[in-house]
Enzyme design. Sequence first.
Site, PDB file in Angstrom:
ATOM      1  N   GLY A  17       0.810  -1.213   0.000  1.00 46.67           N
ATOM      2  CA  GLY A  17       0.000   0.000   0.000  1.00 46.67           C
ATOM      3  C   GLY A  17       0.842   1.260   0.000  1.00 46.67           C
ATOM      4  O   GLY A  17       0.514   2.246   0.662  1.00 46.67           O
ATOM      5  N   TYR A 167     -14.846  -3.882  10.021  1.00 50.59           N
ATOM      6  CA  TYR A 167     -13.531  -3.246  10.056  1.00 50.59           C
ATOM      7  C   TYR A 167     -12.874  -3.487  11.416  1.00 50.59           C
ATOM      8  O   TYR A 167     -11.697  -3.863  11.498  1.00 50.59           O
ATOM      9  CB  TYR A 167     -13.679  -1.753   9.779  1.00 50.59           C
ATOM     10  CG  TYR A 167     -12.369  -1.012   9.668  1.00 50.59           C
ATOM     11  CD1 TYR A 167     -11.591  -1.111   8.524  1.00 50.59           C
ATOM     12  CD2 TYR A 167     -11.920  -0.194  10.705  1.00 50.59           C
ATOM     13  CE1 TYR A 167     -10.389  -0.418   8.409  1.00 50.59           C
ATOM     14  CE2 TYR A 167     -10.726   0.497  10.604  1.00 50.59           C
ATOM     15  CZ  TYR A 167      -9.959   0.384   9.455  1.00 50.59           C
ATOM     16  OH  TYR A 167      -8.776   1.065   9.357  1.00 50.59           O
TER      17      TYR A 167
END
Length: 258
Positions: A17, A167
Amino acid sequence: MSKVDNEIRGRLALITGASGGIGSACARDLWANGASLALTYFNNRQPVEELAHELLKSPGSEGLRISFHKVDTGSAEDIQRLFLEIKKQHGQDGPDILISNAGYGKRRNGILDVTLEEFDYMINVNLRASFLLAKLSIPHMEAQKWGRIVFVSSIAAQGGGINACHYAASKAGLTGLMKNLAMKHAKLGITVNDIAPAMIGETGMIPGAAFVEGTPGDVKNIPVGRLGTPQECANAVTMLCRTGYITGQSILLSGGLK
């Protein structure tokens, strides 16, 4: 007492990322400390290319190498291919330093807004990917009796945050994974930790303070009165890479939020 080796100069750091705020900040910091880099991106190649060109022109970059790799961290096949590319481009079986930063965090309000498909994808990207990355990195680290693994978790791992339960579950699982790996691999010179940011600006999830106005993450509710920065996350990551006496810890970067 034998000499303690906390040197990251000359090591290879894999950062997933790296096109985003926290990932690119970690890349700059580790590069400045003398580490070569393997950087991944999902769809947005341009920021990683620009980052690589910037770093290669910086003072002190002689002898360091950068590679970048298109990887969907939700795909086990992509992650396995990544390690073949690292072997080909850097000449070693895996990284010395793993920063598992790539994540998914599309905001949902509550459990009724989360489909099964959304839940599964969240777990794959935020938890399973770190499992696979660690599994493929640890043999090289064990062979040299030195390694650093840092997962990028979240305050949501403790049940907080502004996202839904899927999440929170993915990040809590990540912290559990970290603590188990830290206990099992410490004697081989491998440390495993995570950072748990909250309300970090200049990122895909939170571009700026206006994005969270009127939510529990409004800067009015943050004790320090502002969003955190990607560089502050990178500071903590680099500290963990340079400190082999810290393992099994989750460092909360929250501006005082609990």
